[in-house]
Design a protein around this motif. Structure first.
Motif, PDB file in Angstrom:
ATOM      1  N   ARG A 101      26.405  -4.791  48.180  1.00  0.00           N
ATOM      2  CA  ARG A 101      25.188  -5.573  48.401  1.00  0.00           C
ATOM      3  C   ARG A 101      24.763  -6.433  47.214  1.00  0.00           C
ATOM      4  NH1 ARG A 101      21.830  -0.721  48.789  1.00  0.00           N
ATOM      5  NH2 ARG A 101      23.664   0.079  47.763  1.00  0.00           N
ATOM      6  N   ARG A 168      18.444  -1.574  39.405  1.00  0.00           N
ATOM      7  CA  ARG A 168      18.315  -2.843  40.138  1.00  0.00           C
ATOM      8  C   ARG A 168      17.986  -3.915  39.100  1.00  0.00           C
ATOM      9  NH1 ARG A 168      20.574  -0.455  43.402  1.00  0.00           N
ATOM     10  NH2 ARG A 168      19.855   0.371  45.380  1.00  0.00           N
ATOM     11  N   LYS A 193      21.223  12.155  38.724  1.00  0.00           N
ATOM     12  CA  LYS A 193      22.377  11.640  39.474  1.00  0.00           C
ATOM     13  C   LYS A 193      22.541  10.171  39.111  1.00  0.00           C
ATOM     14  CE  LYS A 193      23.919   9.184  43.123  1.00  0.00           C
ATOM     15  NZ  LYS A 193      23.757   7.727  43.139  1.00  0.00           N
ATOM     16  N   GLY A 229      31.646   6.714  44.491  1.00  0.00           N
ATOM     17  CA  GLY A 229      31.899   6.043  45.779  1.00  0.00           C
ATOM     18  C   GLY A 229      32.815   6.901  46.648  1.00  0.00           C
ATOM     19  N   PRO A 230      33.829   6.267  47.305  1.00  0.00           N
ATOM     20  CA  PRO A 230      34.679   7.025  48.241  1.00  0.00           C
ATOM     21  C   PRO A 230      35.415   8.190  47.592  1.00  0.00           C
ATOM     22  CG  PRO A 230      35.433   4.729  48.004  1.00  0.00           C
ATOM     23  CD  PRO A 230      34.157   4.843  47.240  1.00  0.00           C
ATOM     24  N   GLY A 232      34.181  10.507  45.762  1.00  0.00           N
ATOM     25  CA  GLY A 232      33.379  11.740  45.721  1.00  0.00           C
ATOM     26  C   GLY A 232      32.488  11.784  44.496  1.00  0.00           C
ATOM     27  N   TYR A 247      35.232  11.825  51.248  1.00  0.00           N
ATOM     28  CA  TYR A 247      35.849  11.784  52.581  1.00  0.00           C
ATOM     29  C   TYR A 247      36.201  10.356  52.938  1.00  0.00           C
ATOM     30  CZ  TYR A 247      34.283  16.507  52.759  1.00  0.00           C
ATOM     31  OH  TYR A 247      34.106  17.821  52.451  1.00  0.00           O
ATOM     32  N   VAL A 249      36.381   7.521  55.436  1.00  0.00           N
ATOM     33  CA  VAL A 249      35.732   7.148  56.703  1.00  0.00           C
ATOM     34  C   VAL A 249      35.838   5.629  56.879  1.00  0.00           C
ATOM     35  CG1 VAL A 249      34.046   9.055  56.753  1.00  0.00           C
ATOM     36  CG2 VAL A 249      33.486   6.971  55.481  1.00  0.00           C
ATOM     37  N   THR A 254      27.544   0.288  52.695  1.00  0.00           N
ATOM     38  CA  THR A 254      27.323   1.420  51.783  1.00  0.00           C
ATOM     39  C   THR A 254      25.829   1.683  51.495  1.00  0.00           C
ATOM     40  OG1 THR A 254      27.506   0.015  49.845  1.00  0.00           O
ATOM     41  CG2 THR A 254      29.541   1.086  50.598  1.00  0.00           C
ATOM     42  N   GLY A 256      22.428   3.072  51.100  1.00  0.00           N
ATOM     43  CA  GLY A 256      21.846   4.400  51.320  1.00  0.00           C
ATOM     44  C   GLY A 256      22.801   5.557  51.101  1.00  0.00           C
ATOM     45  N   ALA A 257      24.084   5.273  50.796  1.00  0.00           N
ATOM     46  CA  ALA A 257      25.044   6.388  50.621  1.00  0.00           C
ATOM     47  C   ALA A 257      24.574   7.317  49.502  1.00  0.00           C
ATOM     48  CB  ALA A 257      26.435   5.849  50.314  1.00  0.00           C
ATOM     49  N   GLY A 258      24.161   6.716  48.387  1.00  0.00           N
ATOM     50  CA  GLY A 258      23.693   7.521  47.254  1.00  0.00           C
ATOM     51  C   GLY A 258      22.450   8.319  47.619  1.00  0.00           C
ATOM     52  N   PHE A 261      23.365  11.204  49.841  1.00  0.00           N
ATOM     53  CA  PHE A 261      23.986  12.205  48.967  1.00  0.00           C
ATOM     54  C   PHE A 261      22.902  13.007  48.231  1.00  0.00           C
ATOM     55  CE2 PHE A 261      25.452  13.470  44.815  1.00  0.00           C
ATOM     56  CZ  PHE A 261      26.735  13.974  45.010  1.00  0.00           C
ATOM     57  N   ASN A 290      28.785  14.918  49.740  1.00  0.00           N
ATOM     58  CA  ASN A 290      29.798  13.854  49.871  1.00  0.00           C
ATOM     59  C   ASN A 290      29.954  13.463  51.336  1.00  0.00           C
ATOM     60  OD1 ASN A 290      30.534  13.496  47.188  1.00  0.00           O
ATOM     61  ND2 ASN A 290      32.196  15.001  47.263  1.00  0.00           N
ATOM     62  N   GLY A 293      26.994  11.338  52.297  1.00  0.00           N
ATOM     63  CA  GLY A 293      27.133   9.980  51.746  1.00  0.00           C
ATOM     64  C   GLY A 293      28.148   9.188  52.559  1.00  0.00           C
ATOM     65  N   THR A 297      27.801   5.578  55.301  1.00  0.00           N
ATOM     66  CA  THR A 297      28.458   4.264  55.160  1.00  0.00           C
ATOM     67  C   THR A 297      29.068   3.776  56.480  1.00  0.00           C
ATOM     68  OG1 THR A 297      30.706   5.063  54.598  1.00  0.00           O
ATOM     69  CG2 THR A 297      29.125   4.871  52.776  1.00  0.00           C
TER      70      THR A 297
HETATM   71  P1  ATP Z   1      24.105   3.394  46.869  1.00  0.00           P
HETATM   72  O1  ATP Z   1      25.083   2.473  47.572  1.00  0.00           O
HETATM   73  O2  ATP Z   1      23.191   4.092  47.820  1.00  0.00           O
HETATM   74  O3  ATP Z   1      23.399   2.759  45.693  1.00  0.00           O
HETATM   75  P2  ATP Z   1      25.351   4.946  44.814  1.00  0.00           P
HETATM   76  O4  ATP Z   1      25.987   3.810  44.098  1.00  0.00           O
HETATM   77  O5  ATP Z   1      24.176   5.594  44.250  1.00  0.00           O
HETATM   78  O6  ATP Z   1      25.057   4.551  46.316  1.00  0.00           O
HETATM   79  P3  ATP Z   1      27.922   5.983  45.561  1.00  0.00           P
HETATM   80  O7  ATP Z   1      28.783   6.579  44.521  1.00  0.00           O
HETATM   81  O8  ATP Z   1      28.292   4.643  46.083  1.00  0.00           O
HETATM   82  O9  ATP Z   1      26.428   6.077  45.046  1.00  0.00           O
HETATM   83  O10 ATP Z   1      27.846   6.940  46.842  1.00  0.00           O
HETATM   84  C1  ATP Z   1      27.298   8.235  46.826  1.00  0.00           C
HETATM   85  C2  ATP Z   1      28.226   9.182  47.549  1.00  0.00           C
HETATM   86  O11 ATP Z   1      28.417   8.741  48.910  1.00  0.00           O
HETATM   87  C3  ATP Z   1      29.622   9.252  46.946  1.00  0.00           C
HETATM   88  O12 ATP Z   1      29.680  10.218  45.924  1.00  0.00           O
HETATM   89  C4  ATP Z   1      30.454   9.635  48.162  1.00  0.00           C
HETATM   90  O13 ATP Z   1      30.388  11.013  48.395  1.00  0.00           O
HETATM   91  C5  ATP Z   1      29.761   8.902  49.312  1.00  0.00           C
HETATM   92  N1  ATP Z   1      30.346   7.565  49.529  1.00  0.00           N
HETATM   93  C6  ATP Z   1      29.923   6.389  49.033  1.00  0.00           C
HETATM   94  N2  ATP Z   1      30.695   5.374  49.447  1.00  0.00           N
HETATM   95  C7  ATP Z   1      31.640   5.914  50.235  1.00  0.00           C
HETATM   96  C8  ATP Z   1      32.744   5.388  50.998  1.00  0.00           C
HETATM   97  N3  ATP Z   1      33.005   4.090  50.999  1.00  0.00           N
HETATM   98  N4  ATP Z   1      33.516   6.260  51.678  1.00  0.00           N
HETATM   99  C9  ATP Z   1      33.255   7.596  51.681  1.00  0.00           C
HETATM  100  N5  ATP Z   1      32.226   8.140  50.998  1.00  0.00           N
HETATM  101  C10 ATP Z   1      31.429   7.328  50.287  1.00  0.00           C
END
Ligand code: ATP
Length: 319
Positions: A101, A168, A193, A229-230, A232, A247, A249, A254, A256-258, A261, A290, A293, A297
């Motif tokens: 993003r 940000r 985190k 990210g992916p 873990g 995992y 997927v 992406t 909200g993945a963080g 988590f 994980n 998260g 995505t």
């Molecule tokens: P955000 O995009 O919300 O800012 P972030 O940068 O804080 O996320 P990420 O490391 O991107 O954190 O993602 C958090 C967790 O989500 C990762 O540790 C993983 O477990 C899972 N995750 C993120 N992206 C993916 C992906 N593309 N495929 C699988 N799991 C993912």
């Protein structure tokens, strides 16, 4: 059930309806409720936990829409207040082809930035098991002072402090100001985190190197988590450290993945704080986080993509 209070911003992301289209070229936008602390609050309730959101909204249609979304997600809103003049924060967000993003914020100032110490629901904060926050609420006054006062009240009541800085950069006056501001409260947190990218930003080092990550350690910290990210995540405590694999997927967005988590991890901590001292339990909680998260995505947006316990268990079982 133990309450987790998430403090900070909730806003509306306007996302082009076609992925990969620039903001200028986009013909239409989809409204997506966002803001990391609010996403975390919703992630917790979706998993069956108890959460509250503390923050400020404009007394406008968008502000009331967002508070209704919190309520629909069973998030306690007793710590929410409204500003009569300032608007609810908005952001235009481009979703690039790879699912990453780019942000363009409208906050001049927005209501969330105007939260005052006197408007805090301190009783709600003091009754929590965990007080969770980011760094956007530190950027300007009066919200910064409110953030500091809320942290102080939580700490003095024995509430666990959880920090996900969520860098940000466009919101800070400069990268140096961001680094300094984010680190100004570093040593207060019991649990932190960060993503691998944030490690690199904060340390100016290589996030893959252990010494770089450990430069972010502080004496009172119970756990430092780095999300990759992916791939873990990695965990660091005083007594043990390691990795938990992610995992694979079909990722579409992406966003909200963080937060999914973190929400999942805090739900586990609220149920059993001994996971900070028990490596087996910690790894189990992180594998679940994980999965949360990863699931997040697979759909557009943050809140609609948050998993239930059954969704996460199904992914864990399938691998
Ligand atoms: P955000 O995009 O919300 O800012 P972030 O940068 O804080 O996320 P990420 O490391 O991107 O954190 O993602 C958090 C967790 O989500 C990762 O540790 C993983 O477990 C899972 N995750 C993120 N992206 C993916 C992906 N593309 N495929 C699988 N799991 C993912």
């Amino acid at each position: 059930m133990a309450m987790i209070v998430a403090f900070g911003e909730m806003l509306i992301d306007f996302v082009p309806d076609v992925a990969g289209v620039s903001l200028a070229e986009s013909k239409g936008f989809i409204k997506a409720p966002g803001g990391a602390p609010a996403n975390v609050a919703c992630a917790i309730t979706k998993l069956g936990g108890k959460s509250a959101f503390v923050g400020k909204f404009g007394d406008d249609e968008f502000g009331h829409m967002l508070v209704n979304i919190l309520k629909q997600n069973s998030v306690n809103t007793d710590g929410v207040c409204f500003d009569k003049e300032a608007r609810t924060a908005l952001a235009f967000v481009t979703l690039k082809q790879n699912g990453e993003r780019e942000f363009m914020f409208y906050r001049n100032p927005s209501a969330d930035m105007l939260l005052k110490e006197s408007e805090l629901n301190l009783n709600l904060i003091k009754q929590a098991k965990i007080f969770h926050y980011g760094s956007i609420s530190l950027i300007s006054e009066p919200c910064r002072s409110a953030h500091m006062a809320a942290m102080k009240a939580a700490k003095s009541a024995g509430v666990l402090l959880s920090y996900d800085p969520n860098v940000r950069l466009p919101l800070w006056p400069s990268a140096d100001a961001a680094r300094e501001g984010i680190k100004s409260i570093w040593k207060e947190a019991d649990f932190i985190k960060v993503s691998d990218e944030e490690v690199e930003f904060l340390t100016k080092g290589n996030a893959e190197k252990e010494e770089t990550v450990l430069s972010l350690w502080h004496d009172k910290l119970k756990l430092l988590l780095v999300t990759d990210g992916p791939k873990g995540c990695r965990y660091y405590t005083k007594s043990f450290k390691g990795k938990v694999a992610g995992y694979s997927v079909k990722t579409v967005d992406t966003t909200g993945a963080g937060d999914a988590f973190v929400g999942s991890f805090l739900t586990s901590v609220a149920k059993d704080p001994s996971i900070f001292e028990n490596e087996g339990k910690l790894k189990e909680a992180l594998a679940f986080s994980n999965a949360c998260g990863a699931i997040c995505t697979t759909q557009k947006g943050a809140i609609p993509a948050l998993p239930t316990t059954n969704d996460a268990q199904a992914l864990l079982k399938s691998k």
